[in-house]
Design a protein around this motif. Sequence first.
Motif, PDB file in Angstrom:
ATOM      1  N   MET A 189       0.815  -1.211   0.000  1.00 39.13           N
ATOM      2  CA  MET A 189       0.000   0.000   0.000  1.00 39.13           C
ATOM      3  C   MET A 189       0.852   1.266   0.000  1.00 39.13           C
ATOM      4  O   MET A 189       1.879   1.338   0.681  1.00 39.13           O
ATOM      5  N   ASP A 193      -3.333   4.623   0.268  1.00 40.13           N
ATOM      6  CA  ASP A 193      -4.065   3.364   0.422  1.00 40.13           C
ATOM      7  C   ASP A 193      -4.126   2.939   1.885  1.00 40.13           C
ATOM      8  O   ASP A 193      -5.139   2.400   2.345  1.00 40.13           O
ATOM      9  N   ARG A 196      -6.796   4.822   3.572  1.00 41.35           N
ATOM     10  CA  ARG A 196      -8.123   4.279   3.225  1.00 41.35           C
ATOM     11  C   ARG A 196      -8.399   2.989   3.994  1.00 41.35           C
ATOM     12  O   ARG A 196      -9.531   2.724   4.389  1.00 41.35           O
TER      13      ARG A 196
END
Length: 667
Positions: A189, A193, A196
């Motif tokens: 990631m 990311d 999130r």
Amino acid sequence: MRQIPTRHRYFNWDGSRASRFDIDEVLQQLADDVAEYGDLGDALRRLMSRGLRPPMGGQRRGLNQMLRSLRDKQNEQLRRFDLTGVMRDIERQLAEIIDMEREAVQKMREQMSDEGDDFTQDTLRNIADKRESELQQLPPDAPGRVDALQKHDFLDPAAQRKFQDLLEKLRNAVTDSFFKNLSDRLNNMSPEDLQRMKDMMKALNDMLVKKIAGEEDTGFDEFMKEFGDMFGDQPPESLDELLQQMQQQMAAAQSLLWSMSKSQRDQLADLLNDRFDDPELNAEMNKLRKELDYLMPPGKSFGFRGQEELDLEAAQRLMEQMHEYEQLKEQILKAERSGELEKIDRELIKEILGDEAADELIDLKRIRQMLEDSGLIRQVNGKDWELTPNGARKLGFKALAEIYARLRQARLGSHAMPEEGRFGDRQAETKQYEYGDPLHLDLPKTIYNAIVRNGPGTPVALSADDFEIHRSELKTSTHTVMCLDLSTSMAMRGAFQPAKKVALALQHLITSQYPHDSFYVIGFDVLAREVKPHELLYLQWDEYMTGTNMEHALLLSEKLLAEHKGGTKQVILISDGEPTVHFANGRTQFNYPPTRATLRATYRAVQRCTKRNISINTFMLDSDGYFANFIDEVTKINGGRVFYTNPRRLGEYVLVDYINGKRSKIR
């Protein structure tokens, strides 16, 4: 060449090979259970549990055998693997990392003498001393060492990479305990990311808090709109489905911990806590774990006792496999209880037990549909199953065929018939014509008689004295009442089911072969009652009713047979004991051993039948003195016959006696 007709049965293909079973074979295998317990639904469940026997022999696995196969596979894994190796593997990796780092410190010390100035040597010495001191102060336990090494500034890049690999495995174990296949995404990631991911974890925790509080709207739809792409190609359609998926993952992780010793369990749990570099993500993971602990049952402990060691990743895969076994076992157990096989995962069966087991499951699923499509069973009240009239007739035919098969094997029933008559089936034998005989002329013998009387020549002059006719069986109408003992002792000695099958067989024989005959069934224990044809298959003995009221059974038989003015009238009495109940002042009286009052009342009922020309033929399933003396007295009063037999031969005796009674000849 004569072509043999072939029957075909078609189904929608589901990827499996065609079933090898004929519908009549399936019904035959249901027959004993239906006759024994009187419940078609239970009989179907038992058939699915024990499996089907193909006509060509062998056995197709039922649900029970599948359960045994699953348990065997589980036991094979338990005997093979040793989970204590998980912690030993982690400790071994840590020891290798520490040794590599110590070697790097030692190399630094060896290189210090080659450096030019004192400042550089002092700097390198301080670095080496600090690293060596950190290594010497490492805690003895694996979780403590991992915590300390996360803060350690490695000298050896290879040792550092090896340690990062270990951390990644621990982090993967954490994420895999909640979400399947999410660990690869987490390891690659970007910062955006990762943020999130944290937002998803926080939203998920908020949903679970609402569910725990009992709120109806947990916000699942909004959650999936925002984060649905993070749950693969087949995202869950409800919060419960999501929780079920997470429960499977978490249960496997918990089982891994609970299958270890307490010290190892505590160490591994500590190793898996707070392994992410982001404190916020660690906090959300810990919160999720607590909420799932509240919402879900704990994992199951497995007693591994083998020798083969596993690393953490292999142990997790093994636990997932063990829980797939548990999941499939639960599905099969529920199907055994309910008779509903639709919720058994065929793909899971195929994966664990192989293609043949998956095909066997398809065969089992087809059973009820095949019977229903063939018009042999039907559903009532939306849930219960019963035989149709056609299905009941087929069971009666099967019972009759079974008795005939035993007769052929034992060569019973081929008795000479003592008399011939006028109105039955034509026989090969002939007799001289008498006034009133049907004119079934044997023409060659008739002409031969005329030639013998008059001599050769034409034309042949015939007279009535020359007539030779075929003999024929005399067919008379027979009205029969079968009195069937429903007392507990009949079931205990295994006589109830054979007696019931005899009733089914005789009913089918009479309705199909002797339509002018009448057949009734009376069941009796404390009281007697008529059993209608559609009730016969479901007739059961009552374990809570104690007593044998033959008086009532014979009185009801007399009443039923009184409606028939002509023909032969008979009672077939099937019992394994003497009467113990009679009526006194309109109420039943029970006494064991039987009193004289009970015997006198029963003898009076026998006398009433005798006065109406009703013969009583008794099939005794017990020959002890008490019962034998009672039956001897019944025979003296009535003149009927007595047959001593066992439950297995009962059908043969009853059937042969009935057919023999249908055939006689006039001299």
